[in-house]
Motif scaffolding. Structure first.
Motif, short mmCIF file in Angstrom:
data_model
loop_
_atom_site.label_atom_id
_atom_site.label_comp_id
_atom_site.label_asym_id
_atom_site.label_seq_id
_atom_site.Cartn_x
_atom_site.Cartn_y
_atom_site.Cartn_z
N ILE B 84 0.85 -1.20 0.00
CA ILE B 84 0.00 0.00 0.00
C ILE B 84 0.89 1.24 0.00
CG2 ILE B 84 -1.76 1.28 1.26
CD1 ILE B 84 -2.83 -1.32 2.34
N VAL B 85 2.00 1.19 0.73
CA VAL B 85 2.95 2.30 0.73
C VAL B 85 3.39 2.58 -0.71
CG1 VAL B 85 5.29 3.01 1.38
CG2 VAL B 85 3.80 1.91 3.07
N ALA B 144 -5.78 -13.33 2.73
CA ALA B 144 -6.45 -12.17 2.13
C ALA B 144 -5.45 -11.04 1.92
CB ALA B 144 -7.60 -11.71 3.04
N THR B 145 -4.65 -10.75 2.94
CA THR B 145 -3.73 -9.61 2.82
C THR B 145 -2.51 -9.98 1.98
OG1 THR B 145 -2.68 -10.17 4.93
CG2 THR B 145 -4.49 -8.58 4.98
N LEU B 146 -2.20 -11.27 1.90
CA LEU B 146 -1.13 -11.69 0.97
C LEU B 146 -1.60 -11.42 -0.46
CD1 LEU B 146 1.63 -13.12 0.76
CD2 LEU B 146 0.40 -15.26 0.47
N GLY B 147 -2.88 -11.70 -0.71
CA GLY B 147 -3.44 -11.42 -2.04
C GLY B 147 -3.39 -9.95 -2.36
N TYR B 150 0.02 -8.56 -3.32
CA TYR B 150 0.40 -8.69 -4.74
C TYR B 150 -0.41 -7.75 -5.62
CZ TYR B 150 3.21 -12.73 -3.55
OH TYR B 150 4.17 -13.56 -3.01
N ILE B 151 -1.71 -7.65 -5.32
CA ILE B 151 -2.56 -6.80 -6.16
C ILE B 151 -2.08 -5.36 -6.11
CG2 ILE B 151 -4.90 -5.86 -6.42
CD1 ILE B 151 -5.90 -8.59 -5.29
N ALA B 266 8.49 0.10 -6.39
CA ALA B 266 8.95 -0.96 -5.48
C ALA B 266 9.10 -0.47 -4.05
CB ALA B 266 10.27 -1.54 -5.97
N THR B 267 8.79 0.82 -3.79
CA THR B 267 8.93 1.37 -2.45
C THR B 267 8.06 0.59 -1.45
OG1 THR B 267 9.27 3.53 -3.42
CG2 THR B 267 8.74 3.48 -1.07
N GLY B 268 8.62 0.34 -0.29
CA GLY B 268 7.83 -0.30 0.77
C GLY B 268 7.91 -1.80 0.77
#
Lengths: 522, 355
Positions: B84-85, B144-147, B150-151, B266-268
């Motif tokens: 998200i960052v 869920a948050t692994l998905g 990636y998204i 690619a930040t974060g």
């Protein structure tokens, strides 16, 4: 069915057995003889010590004092494995199966048939499982996952597991609670078969007809003491009930005389489906007046807890209507129902009633935080004051309200749960087995609180499987069986025998026709 | 929420209490020890310039760790914050460079404030998606948050084809030239990002301690079923914690884009792991129901000070990673000891009451 005692040698006995748990004595100086080649039935109310006694025999628990004698020699079982090596098998009331493994794998768990001690011989296990299933007259695929089976079938697997160990002594703790009438018949044939081959069977059940039909010897327990033990000859339901209840009454609170108010709650035609295509609750209707204590009596699985879950809004898959003070209850979900004045004290304190890692204070106020909140700001001072007030009123013994609630004894934990419910200022209090797992002194206090609340105008619905409790606390009693109301009694017209009979309707294996009793309450 | 906020009569002083106090303050003691060590071992460590730079580093992780603490306390986990960052940085970069082009040959441009609002909305939205997957579709939080990890990362890459948005200086015409101030500016000599951390940290601590919402987060993490039966709206609570975590991640995205005056997709990367580490170091229990915002912030400082200090001492980056790992494991081991002592003290006090 009953044969002379000489035909049934004593295989195992307990002498002066006492088992003490922290705060309560589960067994007091019991002397029990288990006869081989016979069915020894064991009966008593919840918490009478039946399960404790069987756990001692099966090596789950050890006696605090007293001796365990097997074939004339004193023994001590350190584990269930230890007991199993001595030929003792137990089928627990709560099933101990791995839902993710197959039937065959479950039956041979930790006793796998192997080639050279490494490779599991699946073919052999499968074959033996098939043979066992044939004996039990059940067509269960050895490769089926246990999790996919119905509860009744799982119970068969559990029984097969004990049979596979060639148990000489087999303990069945409420084996029929999840079985249909036809399945019960098959089980009884298997029991006859085992009895003929000399196996000593202990059979625990609440269903009196079953006990009388299948038993050769009977032992009755009450509050950890054996109150009756004899051969089944001449034993009938009133005999059993008499020994279960006893003459000495427990210390119940004196009734506070008060008049009932108007109708405060009504349920109309409530029906809730279960997972297996049947129904947990079928067409239940009743009404409750302010200040009235309504007892719901029934066996485990009769649909009592499920009914309460519908009322509090935890279940939403039901049909039917509820009315609070004449107005239809439209609020969905627990929060909405609490706001309308309904509160639930769940059956399982540990998993449903309390957040174990939170403090006593935080548990008590969990349902009523809005009372201490202005906008978003919560007044911790007023919260602490209210908690202190309730701790005093409910006489909860606590060192500090800031301690984790798990540090309290069962009775005090229950008082915390009751305080939590009362802090929401409910009009209707639903209590599911409010006296479960607490000692006699705490029970009496809980009952006194219930009486007082009723006198203050609260309507109370409480569920119990304790006959004495329901008889002495309730103003009116509803009996449930198989999801239906099978009897309704006023305080003065209820008898123990009538209650027990009503609670067994729809369960008696002999009845093949649909046992419909539509005398729904009104 | 293990310590008492109101002092109650009848608190028995016992042998365990001094030890308990020591164990409870362990993260703070660790921080003091680490600072003492580096102030001796690394010259210039205590210089104002270095402290300012260091706290700017720490703040980034601290934001994420605050959001993560709520999620973990509620019994979940949020692996998507690092992505998200990245995504939020790219959204900020895009808005600064291009605005929004509705396709009519003209575009809408935004000032700094509007850009921040839109970016925060994006972060909160990803958090809401997490909560939706977890509550409505019953996906385990880890999956869920692994998905969404990636998204969000993929979306960030797609937004620029993997390229960096450079020169995010903004445009005075649109009022977006103040964007740089967020990362580079200061008030009363203290960087803006630190002020933001103070506000978010105090706000989060207030929510945790003094609002019903905070209490419900702890209750849901401690026993979801009992909380539900007590009338806690479990679904709403979960939506809040994941959306708040997304909000914190969005702030970090904005701050990094502003500090670097550029946004790279690619930040974060792996920031979520540092955030989890800080929360755990600060005493948050991975099984839910326990943890404090203050502890988490101190935990973030321990990790940040440790890695910056080791850099100043010239310790290899590989060793730094090993040391960080050891510190985290040690923290959890000590935490277990605290739980045991605490339970013993409570039981003793209860037993002292008599049956």
């Amino acid at each position: 069915m009953t044969r002379p005692a000489e035909a049934h040698p004593v295989g195992l006995s307990i002498r002066d057995g006492t088992k003490v748990y922290p705060g309560t004595v589960a067994l007091r100086d019991v002397n029990f003889d288990l006869r081989m080649g016979a069915v020894n039935v064991l009966v008593g109310e919840n918490g009478a010590g039946k399960s404790t006694m069987m756990k001692v025999i099966a090596g789950v628990e050890r006696l605090t004092s007293g001796r365990l004698i097997l074939d004339g020699q004193e023994v001590e079982f350190r584990s269930t494995d230890d007991a199993a090596r001595h030929g003792i098998g137990i089928v627990f009331q709560e099933l101990n199966l791995f839902p993710n493994l197959s039937v065959a794998e479950n039956i041979f768990i930790s006793r796998e048939k192997t080639r050279f001690g490494i490779d599991i011989d699946k073919a052999k296990q499968r074959e033996m499982t098939r043979a066992l299933m044939k004996r039990l007259e059940h067509d269960i695929d050895p490769d089926a996952l246990v999790g996919d089976l119905k509860v009744g079938q799982q119970q068969i697997v559990e029984i097969a597991k004990s049979l596979a160990q060639d148990a000489r002594i087999l303990i069945l703790d409420e084996p029929t609670s999840a079985l249909s009438a036809a399945e019960v018949e098959i089980l009884f044939r298997v029991i006859d078969d085992l009895r003929a081959s000399g196996v000593g069977i202990v059979y625990i059940s609440h269903r009196m007809e079953e006990l009388i039909r299948v038993g050769d010897y009977i032992t009755v327990l009450r509050d950890g003491v054996i109150t009756g033990a004899q051969s089944m000859e001449g034993v009938d339901i009133p005999w059993i009930v008499r020994h279960m209840i006893g003459q000495a009454s427990k210390d119940f609170a004196k009734e506070i005389e008060h008049d009932f108010g108007p109708e405060i709650f009504r349920a109309e035609h409530v029906t809730a489906p279960n997972r297996h295509g049947g129904f947990d609750v079928r067409d239940v209707s009743f009404s409750l007046r302010a200040g009235e204590i309504l007892g719901i009596y029934g066996l485990m699985g009769a649909g009592r807890s499920e009914l309460l879950e519908c009322i509090i809004g935890e279940r939403r898959d039901y049909r039917g209507e509820f009315f609070v003070e004449g107005a239809r209850l439209t609020a969905q979900g627990v929060a909405g129902r609490i706001a309308r004045g309904i509160a639930l004290i769940p059956e399982d304190r540990k998993t449903d009633g309390l957040v174990q890692i939170l403090s006593i204070r935080e548990n008590m106020t969990l349902s009523s935080l809005s009372a201490f909140t202005r906008g978003v700001h919560m007044s911790l001072k007023r919260e602490a004051e209210t908690v202190r007030d309730f701790i005093r009123r409910m006489t909860v013994k606590v060192a500090s309200p800031e301690h984790e609630v798990s540090s309290l004894s069962g009775g005090n934990q229950q008082k915390v749960v009751i305080s939590k419910a009362l802090m929401t200022n409910p009009k209707i209090l639903l209590m599911d087995e409010p006296s479960r797992g607490i000692d006699i002194g705490a029970k009496a206090e809980v009952f006194r609180v219930m009486r007082k609340l009723a006198a203050e105008g609260l309507g109370i619905v409480f569920v119990t499987s304790d006959l004495e409790e329901v008889m002495s606390l309730s103003d009116r009693i509803i009996v449930m069986s198989n999801g239906r109301i099978t009897g309704e009694f006023n305080r003065d017209e209820a008898t123990e025998t009538a209650l027990v009979e009503a609670s067994a309707k729809g369960h008696t294996p002999d009845i093949s026709a649909e046992p419909v009793t539509e005398d729904a309450a009104r | 929420m293990t310590d008492s906020t109101v002092s109650m009569p009848g608190n028995q002083p016992g042998s365990g209490n001094a030890l308990l106090l020591l164990l409870k303050a362990r993260t703070f003691i660790a921080l003091i020890l680490v600072v003492l060590f580096f102030s001796i071992a690394a010259p210039n460590f205590l210089s104002t310039a270095n402290l300012v730079i260091m706290s700017k580093h720490v703040a980034l992780n601290a934001f994420l760790a605050i959001g993560m603490t709520f999620v973990i306390v509620s019994g979940g986990i949020d692996l998507s914050v690092g992505s998200i960052v990245g995504l939020c940085g790219m959204v900020a970069g895009w808005l600064l460079l291009h605005g929004i082009n509705p396709g009519f040959g003209w575009s809408i441009q935004f000032n700094t404030f509007e850009i921040c609002l839109i970016v925060i909305a994006v972060g909160v939205l990803v958090g809401a998606l997490n909560a939706f997957l977890i509550t409505k579709l019953n996906v385990a939080p880890f999956i869920a948050t692994l998905g969404t990890l990636y998204i969000a990362r993929g979306s960030a890459m797609l937004s620029s084809d993997g390229r960096t948005f450079p020169n995010l200086n903004g445009n005075p015409e649109y009022g977006s030239d103040t964007f740089r101030w967020i990362g580079a500016g200061d008030m009363l000599g203290i960087p803006v990002s630190i002020w933001m951390l103070v506000i978010v940290g105090l706000g989060a601590a207030y929510i945790a301690r003094r609002t019903p919402l905070g209490r419900y987060i702890y209750a849901v993490g401690g026993n979801e079923k009992a909380a539900g039966l007590s009338g806690v709206r479990v679904t709403q609570i979960k939506y809040f914690v994941y959306m708040f975590s997304g909000f914190c991640a969005a702030l970090v995205g904005i701050i990094i884009a502003s500090q670097l005056v550029a946004a790279h997709p690619a930040t974060g990367d792996t920031f979520e792991l540092n955030a989890i580490a800080a929360a755990v170091l600060g005493g948050t229990s991975m099984s839910g129901g326990r943890g404090r915002i203050g502890g988490t912030i101190v935990g973030a400082f321990v990790i940040g000070v440790l890695s910056d200090g080791l850099v100043m001492m010239g310790v290899s980056a590989f060793w730094q990673t090993v040391i960080k790992g050891i510190v985290i494991v040690a923290a959890v081991v000590i935490d277990q000891a605290q739980q045991r002592v605490q339970a013993r003290v409570a039981l003793q006090a209860q037993a002292a009451l008599g049956k």
